[in-house]
Motif scaffolding. Structure first.
Motif, PDB file in Angstrom:
ATOM      1  N   ALA A 208       0.746  -1.372  -0.271  1.00 15.97           N
ATOM      2  CA  ALA A 208       0.106  -0.302  -0.148  1.00 15.97           C
ATOM      3  C   ALA A 208       0.919   1.607  -0.242  1.00 15.97           C
ATOM      4  CB  ALA A 208      -1.427   0.387   0.866  1.00 15.97           C
ATOM      5  N   GLU A 209       0.005   2.126  -0.835  1.00 15.47           N
ATOM      6  CA  GLU A 209       1.163   4.183  -0.750  1.00 15.47           C
ATOM      7  C   GLU A 209       0.746   4.398   0.756  1.00 15.47           C
ATOM      8  OE1 GLU A 209       0.480   6.051  -3.807  1.00 15.47           O
ATOM      9  OE2 GLU A 209       0.234   4.047  -5.858  1.00 15.47           O
ATOM     10  N   LEU A 210       2.325   5.008   0.944  1.00 10.56           N
ATOM     11  CA  LEU A 210       1.686   5.759   2.301  1.00 10.56           C
ATOM     12  C   LEU A 210       1.837   7.511   1.791  1.00 10.56           C
ATOM     13  CD1 LEU A 210       0.984   6.345   5.158  1.00 10.56           C
ATOM     14  CD2 LEU A 210       3.574   6.160   5.223  1.00 10.56           C
ATOM     15  N   LEU A 211       0.069   8.017   2.316  1.00  5.16           N
ATOM     16  CA  LEU A 211       0.669   9.434   2.095  1.00  5.16           C
ATOM     17  C   LEU A 211       0.023  10.215   3.531  1.00  5.16           C
ATOM     18  CD1 LEU A 211       0.029  12.168   0.434  1.00  5.16           C
ATOM     19  CD2 LEU A 211      -1.922  11.870  -0.150  1.00  5.16           C
ATOM     20  N   VAL A 212       1.759  11.060   3.470  1.00  7.90           N
ATOM     21  CA  VAL A 212       1.116  11.987   4.983  1.00  7.90           C
ATOM     22  C   VAL A 212       0.978  13.201   4.908  1.00  7.90           C
ATOM     23  CG1 VAL A 212       2.555  12.335   7.362  1.00  7.90           C
ATOM     24  CG2 VAL A 212       2.606   9.789   6.608  1.00  7.90           C
ATOM     25  N   ILE A 213       0.066  13.750   5.000  1.00  9.92           N
ATOM     26  CA  ILE A 213      -0.343  15.439   4.441  1.00  9.92           C
ATOM     27  C   ILE A 213       0.208  16.265   5.621  1.00  9.92           C
ATOM     28  CG2 ILE A 213      -1.617  17.323   3.663  1.00  9.92           C
ATOM     29  CD1 ILE A 213      -1.896  14.607   2.135  1.00  9.92           C
ATOM     30  N   GLU A 214       0.927  17.305   6.066  1.00 10.56           N
ATOM     31  CA  GLU A 214       1.850  18.546   7.278  1.00 10.56           C
ATOM     32  C   GLU A 214       0.641  19.162   7.618  1.00 10.56           C
ATOM     33  OE1 GLU A 214       4.195  18.860   9.633  1.00 10.56           O
ATOM     34  OE2 GLU A 214       4.412  17.283   8.137  1.00 10.56           O
ATOM     35  N   GLY A 215      -0.293  18.973   8.596  1.00  7.27           N
ATOM     36  CA  GLY A 215      -0.581  19.867   8.940  1.00  7.27           C
ATOM     37  C   GLY A 215      -1.944  19.288   9.116  1.00  7.27           C
TER      38      GLY A 215
END
Length: 428
Positions: A379-386
């Motif tokens: 699975a891809e991982l997307l972490v959105i800052e803030g």
């Protein structure tokens, strides 16, 4: 701890009202300004830690109170009095009178709810979910208990388009991601509109027992986690049958991420998106959040109750202090929820997946997202800052973060729409 009550949608007061009708005994038509009150209003009684969503309909001939979370609809108001901007009304139930005294300010009514000498604030906003959806593209599908309604968001141009089912999180969420108790932020509405601008269609829906789907709500004791999974699967299959759409994705937010994870497998969706989804079973999260708040005796009882529910056993005797969480009528739902482990579920997933988290999410930490990806490394991982739990840019401090939950004008966090759209439209 407040998030626990909201997450579990614990509305003990509603149980006392279920089944109460009562005839309209007295309607005081004195005063003026009925036109400013007439129509539907939606809001909640602010019972501490467990706000109770309600709907009120004011009419010239009859007025009524509904409690969607309990499937109670059209309970007649026995007494109504108003002199704009003030209004008061009463409902008779089981030999008791419950009363509301409020003041209108533009499109809101704020006041005091009184029952058996106890007082709590209440607030109402003009319009109810079904009325607000009048100008939207409403579609229907057959679900358990009858027809279920959803909002179809279509891109401009000619298809076929990729499409997604958007599943709301815990509590009494409508198709826009809002709830009377949790505030209006329009996060899921913005998500759907943002995806449409990227050429991706979507359906999003009020959870059963809420808004357009109030009629599908049953009693609390009959609700199971699998009911919400089945609803998500219904809408996934709806999109898959429609020739206007190509591949179908399932997008789940918060609790909806686990619902969507199971539904994506059940309905054989083409892609899966988890946004702010927990990486641990709910019993572990519940115990973690309650532990600092309980005395040693109550903690010991809580651990015993959770252990029993994990084994599918209900607990008849529950201390008064724990009734709002573990009352018998909600135990079957909790047990069905505890039976699902997000990590085990995602290991079984055999379609492309992306796991999205926000660094300022004070309800589901990034560590949960990382745990999900560890269970499904492809699975891809997307972490959105803030980004916080309602998908918007927010400060890290809890007070400022929570203020964003009730800000419908604030846009979604940068990178969220783009990241999800890129994943959905990518070649397999």
């Amino acid at each position: 701890m407040k998030s626990v009550w909201r997450m579990l949608a614990l509305f003990a007061l509603a149980g006392m009202m279920a089944g109460c009708g009562g005839d309209k005994e007295d309607s005081e038509k004195g005063g003026n300004g009925m036109e400013v009150f007439e129509g539907g209003w939606e809001g909640s009684i602010e019972v501490p830690n467990q706000p109770l969503p309600i709907q009120v309909e004011f009419g010239e001939e009859t007025s009524s109170l509904s409690i969607p979370s309990q499937g109670v609809s059209g309970m007649q108001i026995s007494r109504l009095a108003f002199i704009n901007p003030d209004i008061s009304f009463e409902v008779e139930m089981q030999g008791q009178t419950i009363s509301f005294d409020g003041t209108r300010n533009e499109e809101e009514i704020n006041g005091t709810f009184t029952q058996a000498g106890k007082e709590f604030p209440f607030k109402l906003k003009k319009g109810i979910a079904e009325e607000k959806a009048a100008d939207e593209n409403i579609v229907e599908a057959l679900a358990a208990g009858g027809k279920m309604k959803a909002v179809l968001e279509m891109p401009e141009g000619e298809g076929p388009f990729p499409a997604a089912v958007i599943i709301a999180g815990s509590g009494h969420k409508d198709h826009n991601g809002n709830s009377p108790a949790g505030g209006t932020n329009d996060s899921l509405k913005m998500l759907a509109e943002g995806l449409a601008a990227e050429g991706i269609a979507s359906v999003r829906y009020d959870k059963r027992g809420i808004g357009m789907n109030t009629a599908l709500g049953g009693s609390e004791a009959d609700i199971r986690f699998g009911d919400f999974i089945a609803d998500a699967a219904v809408w996934t299959e709806y999109l898959e049958r429609d020739g206007r759409f190509s591949e179908t994705a399932v997008i789940g937010h918060s609790e909806g991420a686990l619902i969507g994870l199971a539904a994506a497998q059940q309905a054989e969706a083409g892609r899966y998106v988890s946004i702010a989804g927990a990486g641990r079973p709910i019993d572990e999260i519940l115990l973690e959040q309650l532990k600092p708040q309980l005395s040693s005796d109550l903690l010991e009882e809580t651990e015993a109750i959770i252990s029993a529910l994990k084994q599918g056993e209900e607990v008849e005797k529950v201390s008064p202090e724990l009734q709002s969480i573990f009352r018998p009528s909600v135990q079957p739902y909790l047990a069905s929820w505890m039976a699902l482990d997000p990590q085990q579920e995602i290991r079984r997933l055999d379609v492309p997946a992306i796991i999205v988290a926000g660094t300022h999410d004070i309800q589901v930490p990034v560590a949960d997202t990382e745990a999900l990806q560890a269970a499904q490394p492809e699975a891809e991982l997307l972490v959105i800052e803030g980004m916080n739990h309602v998908l918007k840019p927010a400060p890290a401090d809890p007070q400022g973060n929570m203020a964003v939950y009730s800000d419908p004008d604030l846009p979604l966090a940068k990178g969220l729409i783009e990241g999800i759209a890129q994943f959905i439209k990518a070649e397999q």
